[in-house]
Design an enzyme around this catalytic site. Sequence first.
Site, PDB file in Angstrom:
ATOM      1  N   GLU A 225      32.260  42.138  37.474  1.00 55.75           N
ATOM      2  CA  GLU A 225      32.366  42.900  36.223  1.00 55.75           C
ATOM      3  C   GLU A 225      32.582  42.020  34.978  1.00 55.75           C
ATOM      4  OE1 GLU A 225      34.099  47.117  37.775  1.00 55.75           O
ATOM      5  OE2 GLU A 225      35.551  45.495  37.709  1.00 55.75           O
TER       6      GLU A 225
HETATM    7  C1  ACM Z   1      35.594  45.307  42.054  1.00 58.50           C
HETATM    8  O1  ACM Z   1      35.838  46.418  42.560  1.00 58.50           O
HETATM    9  N1  ACM Z   1      35.477  45.177  40.749  1.00 58.50           N
HETATM   10  C2  ACM Z   1      35.427  44.120  42.876  1.00 58.50           C
END
Ligand code: ACM
Length: 532
Positions: free
Chosen positions: A339
């Site tokens: 992310e």
């Molecule tokens: C995640 O759930 N951002 C690894």
Amino acid sequence: MRVLRLRRTLGTLLALGVLGGSASCTAAHGDDARPGDDPPAALAPFERLLPAPLSVRAEGPGYSFGPGTVIRTGRGADEEVRRVGELLAEQLRGPSGLPLPVVDGVQGDGIRLGIDEEAEGLGEEGYRLESGPGGITLTARTPAGLFRAGQTLRQLVPAAGPGTVPGGTVTDRPRFAYRGAMVDIARHFFSVEQVKRYVDQLAQYKVNTLHLHLTDDQGWRLAVDSWPRLAEYGGGSEVGGGPGGHWTKDEYRELVAYAGERYVDVVPEIDMPGHVNAALASYAELNCDGKAPERYTGTKVGFSSLCIGKERTYEFIDEVLGELAALTPGRYLHIGGDEAHVTPAADYAAFMDRAQAVVGRYGKTVMGWHQLAAARPAQGAVLQYWGHDKTSAADRAAVVAAAKAGHRLVLSPADRLYLDMKYEAATKPGLAWAGYVPVRRAYSWNPGAYLAGVPESAVLGVEAPLWTENVATRADWELMAFPRVLGLAELGWSPAGALDWASYSRRLAAQEPRLDAQGIGFYRAPDVPWAQ
Ligand code: ACM
């Protein structure tokens, strides 16, 4: 009744694929046989084992586990085997109330622990457990194998008090080398004591890896000598505005040692280049504009990034990862990589090249979330897949290509193994962005054939993460993790042929007295046939 029970017993073991061609189920279940309906709790001890072992042969009379039982480690056994024996004694004393002294020398009756480096078919963590009137013999090639054997024995003795351990032989070894659970102590801070408790809960089901998500936007949880404000200031926040907290290095070492005694490796994660607001808030110099943001107590993701073009960033990760490597006896350092939405792709790849080189320089192997697949994963890097049924084909393709290029995968499908997903709409707490994950769904999939194009040999193992955006207490934690994390344990350990919901759900229900005795506040999921 008795005949019916026996047929059912054989049927279950055959369904598990564990009896081979030599079923001889004699007199093994007398103590547990009950007339009338056969609730799950009345499963005979060998039938209850969770995770299901590779092979079980119930045979002959059992061992009387009682006040005279001693635990024997080979005369002159090395200190480590002795320690495994002491720990097993401690674990058995609680529920049994027996004295269980640990003595030197395997001659004589009792529970005997012995290493046989030549034992075939057991691998690094496997074991053989043989039980009969003269005692119980645990054999393994390694102390880790003896520890796993002891955890099986814990499930064969009565849930409380003395009693009979059935006669027979268990021969066992894991399907996957990596059987992990992760906990996020960044979104909400948790104490070392709570994490130790989880280690005990997990190790009894043969989970062998604890992944600690130590840093995120909302908090930095581990002291770093060269950058003290990370923990002192960056640790002083958490989701919802609570006080947060951090672990000292000594606390961290204590946890690593505690886990190590239970043959659980700790994989520490410092998430980067995103999920770093706590670090950016602690040190203005880490920001591209030289200004530190406020600490963050919300639950958004993907808004922070290390400053990719600044050399100070690389001094920072070198010093942080160097200190972390020095604290870490295990092989892996996890550097996150998920992310990083505000880090341009080229910057991300350039940053991850340098971060991976740092990990290698400190003698460790990189682990990263599967987004690393789309950059340039270093040779040997392990990718942790957290996609789900709706993950795009393109995202999957990069992971499949990385596996084909030789990278091993740890599978954490969010719609199967994310322990923070709600069981169902009414579950409190939990999230639902990957859908609801009832106990049956968490268990009913095959890690060896999960990603099309990825052979089982590319799967290092499985891991169940517990994110804590809205998991703030031990009660929340245990409700979300239990009983689903037992499914993770079985998926990681048991042979593919043993994975069967009908069998598993009955064995899971039969764990109830043990979970209750350990004070684990598990969810009484409606898809499991609990006795009460
Ligand atoms: C995640 O759930 N951002 C690894």
